[in-house]
Write an enzyme that holds these catalytic residues in place. Sequence first.
Site, mmCIF file in Angstrom:
data_model
loop_
_atom_site.group_PDB
_atom_site.id
_atom_site.type_symbol
_atom_site.label_atom_id
_atom_site.label_comp_id
_atom_site.label_asym_id
_atom_site.label_seq_id
_atom_site.Cartn_x
_atom_site.Cartn_y
_atom_site.Cartn_z
ATOM 1 N N GLY A 73 0.820 -1.202 0.000
ATOM 2 C CA GLY A 73 0.000 0.000 0.000
ATOM 3 C C GLY A 73 0.853 1.251 0.000
ATOM 4 O O GLY A 73 2.008 1.249 -0.446
ATOM 5 N N SER A 74 0.294 2.332 0.519
ATOM 6 C CA SER A 74 0.983 3.618 0.525
ATOM 7 C C SER A 74 2.059 3.661 1.596
ATOM 8 O O SER A 74 2.067 2.859 2.541
ATOM 9 C CB SER A 74 -0.022 4.743 0.780
ATOM 10 N N GLY A 85 2.055 2.043 5.318
ATOM 11 C CA GLY A 85 3.150 1.164 5.700
ATOM 12 C C GLY A 85 3.842 1.595 6.979
ATOM 13 O O GLY A 85 4.239 0.744 7.795
ATOM 14 N N GLU A 118 5.653 -3.513 1.130
ATOM 15 C CA GLU A 118 5.789 -3.119 -0.270
ATOM 16 C C GLU A 118 4.981 -1.844 -0.451
ATOM 17 O O GLU A 118 3.765 -1.882 -0.611
ATOM 18 C CB GLU A 118 5.275 -4.227 -1.199
#
EC number: 1.2.1.3
Length: 506
Positions: A240-241, A245, A262
């Site tokens: 995600g963003s 994260g 990620e």
Amino acid sequence: MKDFLSKLGIKHENSGTSTGQEFLKDVTSEKITSYTPSDGSEIATVYETTKSEYEEVVQKSQEAFKEWRMMPAPQRGEIVRQIGEELRKYKEPLGKLVSYEMGKVYQEGLGEVQEMIDICDFAVGQSRMLYGKTMHSERPQHRMYEQWHPLGPVGVISAFNFPVAVYSWNAMIAAICGDTIIWKGSEKTPLCGVAVQNIIGNVLKANDVPEGVFSLITGGREVGEWMTTDERIPLISATGSIRMGKQVAQTVGARLGKTILELGGNNAIIISKDADLEMAVRAVVFGAVGTAGQRCTSTRRLIIHESVFDELKDRLVSIYQSIKIGDPLDEDTLVGPLIDQDAVQAMQNALKQIKEEGGKVITGGEVLENMEGHYVKPAICEVKNHYEIVQEETFAPILYLIKYSSLKEAMEYHNGVKQGLSSAMFTLNMREAETFLSHRGSDCGIANINIGTSGAEIGGAFGGEKETGGGRESGSDAWKAYMRRQTNTINWGDELPLAQGIEFDV
């Protein structure tokens, strides 16, 4: 209802919670309505996971782990092999669902399902290669070695832009390692999760796999927080963003859990004066407009040598003006819609900021008001690398053109962002290529020569550095992240020598 939906077991109302072979449905649950971004129409609804259902899922996952971890890894690989075969049967309808619910064009939807099939094939082989090492002991008649053990229930939080593939990167590798998997997909693409769970469920039932090996939960941020704060889940893999994260890292880290993160990408391609421009143009266009710029590996920045800057700019503008935008299920379409109206607005805000900071929108960027759905024209902008908006990741088809004069300057621009996922350079100059791939070159987790930033293969470990999170998924030795390492020493002699020659007489 469309034919491909019924083939995948999608109904007008669907449960979003499953322990593998069984779907749970709490009548008190809230509903998520899934809309296609192609025209904004309703597809179907999914019941969110309630707290009581979540507890049942985790308990089943824990129970299943005790049995699943004892199954020999090659036998676990056989289950994954059968999942790959089942995905082959449903490749066409699942690819259409990915395209219809997420908005990427049909060929990309098929490609995403193919990634699932490929990682199943990879995982089958990996199930016979969970290798440890042997080491020489300094003590006589001692043997040292290391082995790897499964962690337990693994939580996978995936994003809307790859609603099925990224889950499989994690799930199939974790499964052959002996872990059980709890998946929370994006609330923007909940039907993809239901469909995949239906497909996997066919294999689980046929093989009498215990409930809880592959589980599904559905919901928004609150459901995700149940996972990240849960000490029963030793590993959280989250896509995600960067903002999301950081929250996951802090929450899981506070309980000393493990994470695979990620996060965002701000990917650049350097175009050298010695580049094959024909190859470069093709790679740039796919990288910049593929999935309507909603890939974490999308090409955001194009760092171009001043001697070829104008030529490349003109060629890109010409191509952009002829790109077909429209229904993602139409085989002739190259660019589908953005995921929702918020994404459209984010793009418009970014274009406005580009102008405010002194940049120029060369072509594109318009919202296509005459089309139902969330359609925009991909944009090309001439900017400076230090602009605040260029330093951020806008999840939309905006390509930034940046001029450079020396390789040193190009590398400074390239590495001068806080994200570090994917990168590329187009050059036929061996020295430039080797410099880009050296320790003083790209600071990203992925670095390519004469191919674009987008379109990673499952054989290599996927992930990035800096604020991209440092995680690795999929191929190479990424399997180690789903296991715990144990060092073992066996004394097969009749004496008890101590390490480092220590004498300790009792």
